[in-house]
Motif scaffolding. Structure first.
Motif, short mmCIF file in Angstrom:
data_model
loop_
_atom_site.label_atom_id
_atom_site.label_comp_id
_atom_site.label_asym_id
_atom_site.label_seq_id
_atom_site.Cartn_x
_atom_site.Cartn_y
_atom_site.Cartn_z
N GLU A 40 2.52 -18.13 28.06
CA GLU A 40 3.34 -18.70 29.14
C GLU A 40 2.50 -19.57 30.06
O GLU A 40 2.91 -20.67 30.44
CB GLU A 40 4.01 -17.58 29.95
CG GLU A 40 5.31 -17.08 29.35
CD GLU A 40 6.19 -16.41 30.38
OE1 GLU A 40 5.68 -16.05 31.47
OE2 GLU A 40 7.40 -16.27 30.12
N LEU A 70 1.57 -22.86 28.30
CA LEU A 70 2.72 -23.75 28.19
C LEU A 70 3.05 -24.41 29.52
O LEU A 70 3.42 -25.59 29.58
CB LEU A 70 3.94 -22.98 27.67
CG LEU A 70 3.87 -22.48 26.23
CD1 LEU A 70 5.07 -21.61 25.91
CD2 LEU A 70 3.78 -23.65 25.26
N GLU A 71 2.93 -23.67 30.59
CA GLU A 71 3.26 -24.19 31.91
C GLU A 71 2.36 -25.38 32.26
O GLU A 71 2.80 -26.36 32.87
CB GLU A 71 3.11 -23.10 32.97
CG GLU A 71 3.66 -23.48 34.32
CD GLU A 71 3.76 -22.31 35.26
OE1 GLU A 71 4.38 -22.47 36.33
OE2 GLU A 71 3.22 -21.24 34.94
N HIS A 128 3.35 -28.57 29.39
CA HIS A 128 4.66 -29.16 29.13
C HIS A 128 5.50 -29.50 30.36
O HIS A 128 6.34 -30.38 30.29
CB HIS A 128 5.49 -28.22 28.24
CG HIS A 128 4.98 -28.12 26.84
ND1 HIS A 128 5.33 -29.00 25.86
CD2 HIS A 128 4.13 -27.24 26.27
CE1 HIS A 128 4.73 -28.68 24.72
NE2 HIS A 128 4.00 -27.61 24.95
N MET A 165 8.06 -23.68 30.36
CA MET A 165 7.92 -24.77 29.40
C MET A 165 8.92 -25.91 29.59
O MET A 165 8.56 -27.08 29.50
CB MET A 165 8.06 -24.20 27.98
CG MET A 165 7.79 -25.19 26.87
SD MET A 165 7.90 -24.34 25.27
CE MET A 165 7.52 -25.69 24.15
N GLU A 225 13.74 -18.71 29.56
CA GLU A 225 13.91 -20.08 29.08
C GLU A 225 15.21 -20.67 29.59
O GLU A 225 16.24 -20.00 29.69
CB GLU A 225 13.82 -20.17 27.56
CG GLU A 225 14.76 -19.33 26.75
CD GLU A 225 14.59 -19.61 25.25
OE1 GLU A 225 14.70 -20.80 24.86
OE2 GLU A 225 14.34 -18.67 24.49
N THR A 260 9.41 -16.26 26.44
CA THR A 260 9.55 -17.68 26.68
C THR A 260 10.19 -18.39 25.49
O THR A 260 10.44 -17.79 24.45
CB THR A 260 8.17 -18.30 27.01
OG1 THR A 260 8.36 -19.60 27.58
CG2 THR A 260 7.30 -18.42 25.77
#
Length: 295
Positions: free
Chosen positions: A9, A12-13, A16, A193, A238, A267
């Motif tokens: 997580e 990805l943060e 993206h 994301m 999500e 996520t």
């Protein structure tokens, strides 16, 4: 929620959020991608469980896994990437493991992407691949993640509209079922994301001249009553969670054999990421679904 899921997580943060939550940054990302979009995909050099090859079929590069006459199942896997980003290593590793576990052949088209292309070319390619696999007299499964999951569902609605046979299973991992992003996403606790504005912009590029709510783009708005057994995975972390629940409810309301697996605090496309225990559980569930239903 496992430690590895928390780590993913955070990664990805950082990678993206910028271009998926801002329309202008999404347009800039598409401009950058357009310069490399039509370059051939190079399969990462790894030790795989199956024979992984790149083939040119129906005018498209297709990555194949365990493609041999002794395979028991045939899978079309449509990768995610907001219809802009190419297939990536997690997709390759997932398809390789899936092919091994079901003793199946997996076909992952490196289908044409926005902004250089729209949905039309990809539909033509996938339809030709599907028709080809149907001639082999083995169970055919269509599955995908994120944008590829939405594409998979929309393609099955397209098959129904044109009175064509359905696959034995439809398996959707965090499918993007409303590309117009017209829903209410305030109830989503957290998404490291995805965002709304950037997704909507990239979805328009994929739709071309079609309305983003056309079923071929957004299967949430299509006719679903003829769809095959459908298994959906979604995480509560999500932005697509509410739309996927709506799509599942629509399937059930139309008497489709549908199952929704909700990953608490998971996520987007958590089932695809390697090293996560939750992803391992999801893959095992997919394998069991395919084997049990197609006995």
């Amino acid at each position: 929620m496992s430690i590895m899921a928390k780590v993913i997580e955070r990664v990805l943060e950082k990678r993206h959020r910028e271009y998926v939550d801002d329309a202008e940054k999404a347009r800039k990302h598409m401009q950058e991608r357009s310069l490399e979009e039509d370059e051939p995909y190079k399969i990462p050099k790894m030790i795989y469980h199956t024979k992984v090859e790149s083939k040119d079929l129906f005018g498209c590069q297709i990555v194949t896994f365990n493609d041999n006459e002794n395979s028991e199942y045939l899978v079309i896997y449509l990768h995610g990437g907001i219809y802009v980003n190419e297939i990536r290593l997690p997709h390759i590793l997932f398809c390789d493991k899936l092919a091994k576990k079901i003793n199946g052949s997996v076909f992952a088209p490196v289908y044409p992407l926005a902004p250089n292309h729209t949905y039309e070319e990809s539909y033509e390619i996938v339809e030709k691949l599907y028709d080809y696999l149907l001639t082999m007299d083995k169970p055919v499964i269509i599955m995908g993640d994120s944008a590829g999951g939405g594409f998979s569902a929309a393609f099955c609605e397209y098959l129904a509209t044109n009175d064509m046979p359905q696959p034995k299973n439809l398996i959707l991992i965090s499918p993007w079922v409303d590309v117009s992003m017209s829903g209410n996403y305030d109830e989503v606790e957290f998404d490291p994301m995805l965002g709304v504005d950037g997704l909507r912009e990239m979805g328009k590029a994929w739709a071309g001249e079609l309305d983003s709510k056309d079923y071929k783009i957004s299967p949430l708005f299509g006719e679903v009553k003829k769809l095959p057994k459908t298994t959906l995975f979604v995480g509560t972390h999500e932005i697509l969670y509410p739309d996927i629940v709506k799509f599942h409810d629509k399937l059930k309301d139309n008497c489709v054999d549908a199952e929704l697996i909700v990953g608490k605090e998971m996520t987007h496309v958590y089932a695809v990421y390697p090293l996560m225990p939750e992803a391992k559980e999801a893959l095992n569930h997919i394998v069991k679904t395919i084997k049990d239903y197609n006995k």
